[in-house]
Write a protein that holds these residues in place. Structure first.
Motif, PDB file in Angstrom:
ATOM      1  N   ARG A 189       7.659   4.971   2.010  1.00 19.61           N
ATOM      2  CA  ARG A 189       7.965   5.380   0.394  1.00 19.61           C
ATOM      3  C   ARG A 189       7.104   4.370  -0.801  1.00 19.61           C
ATOM      4  N   ASP A 190       7.192   3.265  -0.280  1.00 21.41           N
ATOM      5  CA  ASP A 190       5.980   2.286  -0.977  1.00 21.41           C
ATOM      6  C   ASP A 190       4.755   2.690  -1.114  1.00 21.41           C
ATOM      7  N   ILE A 191       4.347   2.698  -0.085  1.00 26.09           N
ATOM      8  CA  ILE A 191       2.862   3.248   0.291  1.00 26.09           C
ATOM      9  C   ILE A 191       2.402   4.034  -0.341  1.00 26.09           C
ATOM     10  N   ALA A 192       3.458   5.657  -0.115  1.00 27.01           N
ATOM     11  CA  ALA A 192       2.831   7.152  -0.699  1.00 27.01           C
ATOM     12  C   ALA A 192       2.903   7.319  -2.042  1.00 27.01           C
ATOM     13  N   LYS A 193       3.827   6.229  -2.554  1.00 24.17           N
ATOM     14  CA  LYS A 193       3.763   6.502  -4.817  1.00 24.17           C
ATOM     15  C   LYS A 193       2.777   5.130  -4.677  1.00 24.17           C
ATOM     16  N   SER A 194       1.671   3.947  -4.293  1.00 26.14           N
ATOM     17  CA  SER A 194       0.883   3.508  -4.693  1.00 26.14           C
ATOM     18  C   SER A 194      -0.361   4.218  -4.288  1.00 26.14           C
ATOM     19  N   VAL A 195      -0.285   5.188  -3.120  1.00 28.03           N
ATOM     20  CA  VAL A 195      -1.438   5.520  -2.773  1.00 28.03           C
ATOM     21  C   VAL A 195      -1.536   7.301  -4.073  1.00 28.03           C
ATOM     22  N   HIS A 196      -0.354   7.000  -4.365  1.00 29.42           N
ATOM     23  CA  HIS A 196      -0.235   8.895  -5.506  1.00 29.42           C
ATOM     24  C   HIS A 196      -0.562   8.200  -6.823  1.00 29.42           C
TER      25      HIS A 196
END
Length: 199
Positions: A189-196
């Protein structure tokens, strides 16, 4: 990998074999894949060196340009002379594969640090942006630091930002929370949020 993959895939090789097979990068290489550089230490305890060899051979069998640098005695996450050799190989590879930017290496670097990509106050949920001083509609290199999801830091980028910015890229290095402080799904989720956030 034997410890971490079951967290990602919902079980070990015996209980979630299909998920393990489907997730193998060997099954996702196709003739249209981008040129690839593989950097691998012979003493990597997380990802066996033979897996790097398998990937190289798979790319070759699909007719994809692939180069592999084997670092004798190196583990997972290079340090010292091994890190220098790996970084030099990466820069040489990108010099061959990427077109030079019109700036010709004279681009002034603008750095923005500690940008939160979520409302949390956790210092690991931040990213750093390295860009040409005047950047508009440039491609982005999104860097996820190594460390087996248990160590490492977004600031460990050495010369990568400068090298990419000089080629006409924006370089973003993201942080994320680490095992065992959070669950594997939280890292995703952290990686997905940062990509977003970057997108």
């Amino acid at each position: 990998a034997a410890e971490v993959l079951p967290l990602w895939l919902g079980g070990n090789l015996e209980t979630a074999r299909e998920e393990h097979v489907l997730s193998s990068p060997l099954n996702w290489v196709a003739p249209g894949a981008a040129p690839t550089l593989i950097l691998h230490g012979t003493e990597d305890k997380y990802v066996a060196h033979e897996q790097g060899v398998w990937m190289r051979d798979r790319f070759k069998s699909c007719g994809v340009h692939v180069e592999m640098l084997t670092l004798e005695g190196a583990g997972h996450g290079f340090k010292g002379a091994d890190a220098e050799r790996a970084e030099a190989a990466m820069f040489a590879f990108f010099d061959k594969q990427l077109k030079n930017s019109p700036a010709g290496g004279l681009t002034k670097l603008k750095v923005q640090r500690d940008i939160p990509y979520t409302e949390s106050a956790d210092p690991r949920q931040k990213l750093d942006i390295y860009a040409p001083e005047v950047a508009t509609n440039l491609p982005v290199v999104f860097w996820i630091h190594g460390g087996g999801w248990q160590t490492g830091d977004r600031t460990s980028v050495q010369l990568k930002p400068k090298a990419f910015v000089e080629k006409g890229f924006v370089f973003v290095s993201t942080g994320y929370r680490l095992l065992p402080n959070v669950e594997m799904i939280d890292l995703f989720r952290d990686i997905a949020k940062s990509v977003h956030w970057v997108h």
